[in-house]
Write a protein that holds these residues in place. Structure first.
Motif, short mmCIF file in Angstrom:
data_model
loop_
_atom_site.label_atom_id
_atom_site.label_comp_id
_atom_site.label_asym_id
_atom_site.label_seq_id
_atom_site.Cartn_x
_atom_site.Cartn_y
_atom_site.Cartn_z
N HIS A 50 31.32 33.68 44.23
CA HIS A 50 31.41 33.71 42.71
C HIS A 50 31.97 34.91 41.96
O HIS A 50 32.54 34.91 40.86
CB HIS A 50 29.66 33.82 42.02
N VAL A 51 31.97 36.19 42.76
CA VAL A 51 32.49 37.40 42.16
C VAL A 51 33.82 37.00 41.81
O VAL A 51 34.42 37.33 40.75
CB VAL A 51 32.08 38.50 43.11
N MET A 52 34.63 36.51 42.82
CA MET A 52 36.05 36.50 42.67
C MET A 52 36.43 35.41 41.99
O MET A 52 37.44 35.34 41.13
CB MET A 52 36.85 36.38 43.96
N GLN A 53 35.68 34.51 41.88
CA GLN A 53 35.69 33.12 40.92
C GLN A 53 35.67 33.60 39.75
O GLN A 53 36.50 33.32 38.81
CB GLN A 53 34.76 32.10 41.22
N LYS A 54 34.70 34.55 39.22
CA LYS A 54 34.64 35.03 37.92
C LYS A 54 35.98 36.08 37.67
O LYS A 54 36.39 35.64 36.45
CB LYS A 54 33.49 35.79 37.94
N LEU A 55 36.15 37.02 38.54
CA LEU A 55 37.23 37.82 38.04
C LEU A 55 38.65 36.92 38.14
O LEU A 55 39.47 37.30 37.29
CB LEU A 55 37.39 39.01 39.09
N SER A 56 38.77 35.88 38.77
CA SER A 56 40.20 35.28 38.82
C SER A 56 40.36 34.48 37.57
O SER A 56 41.29 34.49 37.09
CB SER A 56 40.27 34.31 40.06
N LYS A 57 39.30 33.84 37.13
CA LYS A 57 39.01 33.12 35.88
C LYS A 57 39.35 33.83 34.60
O LYS A 57 40.28 33.59 33.73
CB LYS A 57 37.83 32.33 35.79
N GLU A 58 38.58 35.07 34.46
CA GLU A 58 38.53 36.01 33.29
C GLU A 58 39.73 36.99 33.28
O GLU A 58 40.21 37.11 32.26
CB GLU A 58 37.31 36.57 33.12
N ILE A 59 40.25 37.42 34.42
CA ILE A 59 41.02 38.37 34.35
C ILE A 59 42.51 37.93 35.00
O ILE A 59 43.94 38.27 34.75
CB ILE A 59 40.88 39.65 35.18
#
Length: 267
Positions: free
Chosen positions: A140-149
């Protein structure tokens, strides 16, 4: 003649299917696909370590062996019961009054002392640990960062851009995941606790506790999920209906209170 014709037709169909599959697979650039996955993995690993370096520079890290061992004793049963290698989670204790814990790339899990002090029961703290482990294990961590950043921005951040690193760290520590990922992490944490024979109900109690604290600042990890905390508590309790609950505790009530007192002394 009919059996022969049938065999011929079946043979033609098999050949057509074979060449169809061969053509389809030939269109996939496996080297490119592998390189993309490898790039993402390398980016996550480098980014996690750069972010942790920033945490070390901006926060007070607690290296007290006794406190660390006690925290380890709470997370280890969860890892062991769910076949998660202990060395795959890099657990850090940080002196900070915010009620927070958050996961970072490369399996870093940061726990603030403010969270431990705010948990009335050890099972509530274990539930938060389980929740963050789920974020790590479910990527989830990289999913979140990839989506938001964005992956390209994250890749550039591994070079040590201080301003960008601080912004990424703020995103991880002070904003919630989307509801679908939060729910998946919540229910995965419940499953983790059930397998470890730890009662997950205090997790719902903790959610209700957070929902009632209107005086707490917004935008910090577990607090940032308000006003959804009550909804989360409800679906956790609903998920537990009909399940066998056990009450294995890692620490005696006295040891738990001693741990919290020593944590408070660190502030």
């Amino acid at each position: 003649m009919q059996p022969i014709n049938k065999i011929i037709i079946q043979g033609i169909l098999l050949i057509a299917v074979f060449f169809g599959l061969f053509f389809g697979l030939s269109q996939i650039d496996f080297i490119k696909a592998f390189n993309i996955r490898q790039t993402k993995l390398n980016t996550a690993n480098k980014l996690g370590d750069v972010l942790w370096k920033q945490v070390e520079e901006s926060e007070v890290i607690i290296y007290n062996d006794t406190l660390q061992k006690t925290l380890d004793s709470l997370i280890t049963p969860i890892l062991e019961a769910n076949d998660i290698p202990k060395d795959s989670i890099r657990l850090h204790l940080v002196e900070n009054s915010q009620v927070n814990a958050f996961a970072m790339p490369n399996n870093h899990l940061v726990v603030f002392t403010g969270l431990i002090k705010d948990c009335k029961k050890q099972e509530a703290l274990q539930a938060v640990l389980g929740h963050e482990i789920a974020h790590i294990r479910k990527n989830h961590v990289m999913q979140k960062l990839s989506k938001e950043i964005g992956l390209s921005v994250l890749l550039s951040a591994t070079g040590g851009n201080g301003t960008l690193i601080r912004e990424i760290l703020k995103t991880l520590s002070s904003t919630a995941y989307d509801r679908a990922l939060e729910k998946e992490a919540d229910l995965t944490a419940v499953d983790y606790l059930l397998k470890a024979k730890i009662n997950p109900k205090p997790m719902a109690d903790f959610m209700y506790q957070l929902a009632q604290k209107s005086d707490m600042p917004e935008g910090f990890g577990w607090i940032s999920t308000h006003p959804e905390s009550e909804d989360r508590a409800r679906y956790i309790l609903s998920y537990l209906k009909g399940k066998k609950l056990e009450n294995k505790q890692m620490l005696s009530p006295k040891s738990w209170e001693t741990f919290k007192t020593r944590i408070a002394e660190e502030d």
